[in-house]
Design a protein around this motif. Structure first.
Motif, PDB file in Angstrom:
ATOM      1  N   PHE A  26       0.857  -1.183   0.000  1.00  0.00           N
ATOM      2  CA  PHE A  26       0.000   0.000   0.000  1.00  0.00           C
ATOM      3  C   PHE A  26       0.893   1.233   0.000  1.00  0.00           C
ATOM      4  O   PHE A  26       1.356   1.676   1.045  1.00  0.00           O
ATOM      5  CB  PHE A  26      -0.919  -0.018   1.230  1.00  0.00           C
ATOM      6  N   ASP A  27       1.187   1.757  -1.194  1.00  0.00           N
ATOM      7  CA  ASP A  27       2.072   2.921  -1.348  1.00  0.00           C
ATOM      8  C   ASP A  27       3.418   2.724  -0.653  1.00  0.00           C
ATOM      9  O   ASP A  27       3.905   3.608   0.055  1.00  0.00           O
ATOM     10  CB  ASP A  27       1.402   4.193  -0.836  1.00  0.00           C
ATOM     11  N   GLY A  28       4.022   1.556  -0.823  1.00  0.00           N
ATOM     12  CA  GLY A  28       5.336   1.288  -0.249  1.00  0.00           C
ATOM     13  C   GLY A  28       5.298   0.737   1.162  1.00  0.00           C
ATOM     14  O   GLY A  28       6.326   0.357   1.710  1.00  0.00           O
ATOM     15  N   LEU A  29       4.141   0.683   1.770  1.00  0.00           N
ATOM     16  CA  LEU A  29       3.993   0.138   3.115  1.00  0.00           C
ATOM     17  C   LEU A  29       3.343  -1.236   3.001  1.00  0.00           C
ATOM     18  O   LEU A  29       2.275  -1.366   2.397  1.00  0.00           O
ATOM     19  CB  LEU A  29       3.115   1.063   3.966  1.00  0.00           C
TER      20      LEU A  29
END
Length: 56
Positions: A26-29
């Protein structure tokens, strides 16, 4: 299981089993998404419910 890895977060997620949680970017997370029980009825999220609510 979480282990060291050469990734942006310095770790990697591994899961096992039939009803396993799914690692999701999720967006790099990295988040862990829980699978929905196939016998549980679908319910819209609060955001979806608000978007589909008739405007007054």
């Amino acid at each position: 299981m979480i282990e060291s890895a050469a990734t942006e977060q310095d770790c990697a997620f591994r899961t096992a089993g039939r009803e396993r949680w799914k690692p999701t970017d999720f967006d790099g997370l990295m988040l862990l998404a829980r699978p929905r029980d196939p016998h549980e009825p679908w319910r819209p999220s609060e955001k979806e419910a608000d978007e589909n609510r008739p405007k007054s």
